[in-house]
Design an enzyme around this catalytic site. Sequence first.
Site, mmCIF file in Angstrom:
data_model
loop_
_atom_site.group_PDB
_atom_site.id
_atom_site.type_symbol
_atom_site.label_atom_id
_atom_site.label_comp_id
_atom_site.label_asym_id
_atom_site.label_seq_id
_atom_site.Cartn_x
_atom_site.Cartn_y
_atom_site.Cartn_z
ATOM 1 N N ASP A 106 0.857 -1.190 0.000
ATOM 2 C CA ASP A 106 0.000 0.000 0.000
ATOM 3 C C ASP A 106 0.889 1.233 0.000
ATOM 4 O O ASP A 106 2.065 1.174 0.383
ATOM 5 C CB ASP A 106 -0.913 0.005 1.239
ATOM 6 C CG ASP A 106 -1.897 1.166 1.191
ATOM 7 O OD1 ASP A 106 -2.599 1.301 0.175
ATOM 8 O OD2 ASP A 106 -1.923 1.969 2.134
ATOM 9 N N SER A 107 0.290 2.362 -0.394
ATOM 10 C CA SER A 107 1.031 3.617 -0.380
ATOM 11 C C SER A 107 1.355 4.047 1.056
ATOM 12 O O SER A 107 2.175 4.936 1.251
ATOM 13 C CB SER A 107 0.211 4.695 -1.082
ATOM 14 O OG SER A 107 -1.052 4.813 -0.448
ATOM 15 N N CYS A 153 -3.674 -1.096 -2.340
ATOM 16 C CA CYS A 153 -3.959 0.307 -2.637
ATOM 17 C C CYS A 153 -4.789 0.413 -3.929
ATOM 18 O O CYS A 153 -4.378 -0.087 -4.979
ATOM 19 C CB CYS A 153 -2.615 1.013 -2.817
ATOM 20 S SG CYS A 153 -2.727 2.728 -3.265
ATOM 21 N N ASN A 154 -5.936 1.065 -3.827
ATOM 22 C CA ASN A 154 -6.790 1.239 -5.012
ATOM 23 C C ASN A 154 -6.099 2.077 -6.075
ATOM 24 O O ASN A 154 -6.226 1.821 -7.269
ATOM 25 C CB ASN A 154 -8.088 1.955 -4.630
ATOM 26 C CG ASN A 154 -9.112 1.011 -4.068
ATOM 27 O OD1 ASN A 154 -9.984 0.552 -4.784
ATOM 28 N ND2 ASN A 154 -8.991 0.698 -2.795
ATOM 29 N N THR A 155 -5.366 3.087 -5.635
ATOM 30 C CA THR A 155 -4.724 3.990 -6.589
ATOM 31 C C THR A 155 -3.676 3.224 -7.405
ATOM 32 O O THR A 155 -3.603 3.362 -8.623
ATOM 33 C CB THR A 155 -4.100 5.184 -5.841
ATOM 34 O OG1 THR A 155 -5.122 5.764 -5.004
ATOM 35 C CG2 THR A 155 -3.578 6.224 -6.783
ATOM 36 N N HIS A 175 -8.597 3.779 2.954
ATOM 37 C CA HIS A 175 -8.873 4.521 4.190
ATOM 38 C C HIS A 175 -10.358 4.656 4.528
ATOM 39 O O HIS A 175 -10.706 4.967 5.652
ATOM 40 C CB HIS A 175 -8.307 5.940 4.086
ATOM 41 C CG HIS A 175 -6.818 5.998 4.156
ATOM 42 N ND1 HIS A 175 -6.024 5.294 3.295
ATOM 43 C CD2 HIS A 175 -5.992 6.677 4.996
ATOM 44 C CE1 HIS A 175 -4.760 5.540 3.597
ATOM 45 N NE2 HIS A 175 -4.708 6.371 4.618
ATOM 46 N N TYR A 204 -0.486 8.666 -2.826
ATOM 47 C CA TYR A 204 -0.387 8.393 -4.257
ATOM 48 C C TYR A 204 -1.565 9.035 -5.012
ATOM 49 O O TYR A 204 -1.484 9.262 -6.208
ATOM 50 C CB TYR A 204 -0.453 6.876 -4.522
ATOM 51 C CG TYR A 204 0.838 6.115 -4.281
ATOM 52 C CD1 TYR A 204 1.887 6.643 -3.543
ATOM 53 C CD2 TYR A 204 0.994 4.829 -4.800
ATOM 54 C CE1 TYR A 204 3.050 5.915 -3.337
ATOM 55 C CE2 TYR A 204 2.153 4.105 -4.598
ATOM 56 C CZ TYR A 204 3.177 4.649 -3.861
ATOM 57 O OH TYR A 204 4.322 3.920 -3.672
ATOM 58 N N GLU A 217 -6.200 10.072 8.269
ATOM 59 C CA GLU A 217 -4.826 10.003 8.804
ATOM 60 C C GLU A 217 -4.652 10.925 10.012
ATOM 61 O O GLU A 217 -3.831 10.655 10.886
ATOM 62 C CB GLU A 217 -3.819 10.335 7.700
ATOM 63 C CG GLU A 217 -3.899 9.298 6.584
ATOM 64 C CD GLU A 217 -2.570 8.812 6.072
ATOM 65 O OE1 GLU A 217 -1.613 9.594 6.096
ATOM 66 O OE2 GLU A 217 -2.509 7.641 5.629
ATOM 67 N N CYS A 275 -11.072 3.056 -1.763
ATOM 68 C CA CYS A 275 -9.845 3.576 -1.152
ATOM 69 C C CYS A 275 -9.664 2.884 0.190
ATOM 70 O O CYS A 275 -10.645 2.705 0.931
ATOM 71 C CB CYS A 275 -9.954 5.095 -0.953
ATOM 72 S SG CYS A 275 -8.549 5.784 -0.067
HETATM 73 N N1 DGL Z 1 -4.017 3.756 -0.374
HETATM 74 C C1 DGL Z 1 -4.632 4.727 -1.247
HETATM 75 C C2 DGL Z 1 -5.820 4.110 -1.988
HETATM 76 O O1 DGL Z 1 -6.355 3.076 -1.596
HETATM 77 C C3 DGL Z 1 -5.064 5.966 -0.486
HETATM 78 C C4 DGL Z 1 -3.930 6.826 0.006
HETATM 79 C C5 DGL Z 1 -3.119 7.529 -1.078
HETATM 80 O O2 DGL Z 1 -3.636 8.463 -1.725
HETATM 81 O O3 DGL Z 1 -1.993 7.151 -1.245
HETATM 82 O O4 DGL Z 1 -6.240 4.656 -2.971
#
Ligand code: DGL
Length: 274
Positions: free
Chosen positions: A6-7, A69-71, A188, A38, A154, A186
Amino acid sequence: MIGVFDSGFGGLTILGEFLKTLPNYDYFYLGDSARTPYGNKSQEVIYTYTRQAVNFLFNKGCVLIILACNTASTKALRKIQQEWLPVNYPNGRVLGVVIPLAEAAVESTRYGRIGVIGTQATIDSRVYEEELGKLGAGLKVHGQACPLLVPLVEEGWVGKPESNMILKKYLFRVKRKMIDTLILGCTHYGFLSKDIARIMGKNCRVLNGPETISRKLADYLIRHPEIEVRIPQNKTVTYCTTDDPDRFRIFGEKFLNQNIPSVEKIVMDPQRKA
Ligand code: DGL
């Protein structure tokens, strides 16, 4: 090992679910906290960072890597699977979170009206629309970027009136479209799921991301015994971050909902060709 990338901290919610439902495997978690978020970066940058992370995890002995991580899943996975993996780790596997979540949304929807909320990069990619389009004809999909939610989570601002105001502003845009199922696209957003469900009302199902992804991973392992046999089962978990390990442990325990005994700091070398 199963690598979970994950980011930052968010993917720990998914690892937490893996540890509950698939506890016997060895896991390696990498959070790129030094370079998070990200969600507001370009495709090129997200691809480079994700590719470096995946390379690191394969070097550590991972057999299968989940991009929690979705991104990263929307902006980097396809290129990694199609171009990078066959040349560099033909026996390795990298999976994302979009297809499992899209499949769960199709299983859940009653009237074919699905909403997706995520980071700017995830929503701009339109990957959810694409994958949902492959799964069912005539589905109506509405995406909404919610760039302020990751920093709110966060900062621990869950449940505060200010956060709920922002949440309402974002959610009303998808609620207006009369969606019956909402994908939290996402890592979070699970922390906000109670407030999200309340705002969306009882006519909309809010999918539980970690539970869905864990169920789909279990299914994948059954369908791919050739991968499954290569994953050691000693119940070990290794945590790595690119930023301060103490901060990762303190924040990470909230996301994981259990103790993190130790965290190793690693340096991802941007000069080295991964
Ligand atoms: N982990 C990222 C996601 O699931 C969210 C945090 C980020 O923007 O890095 O998209």
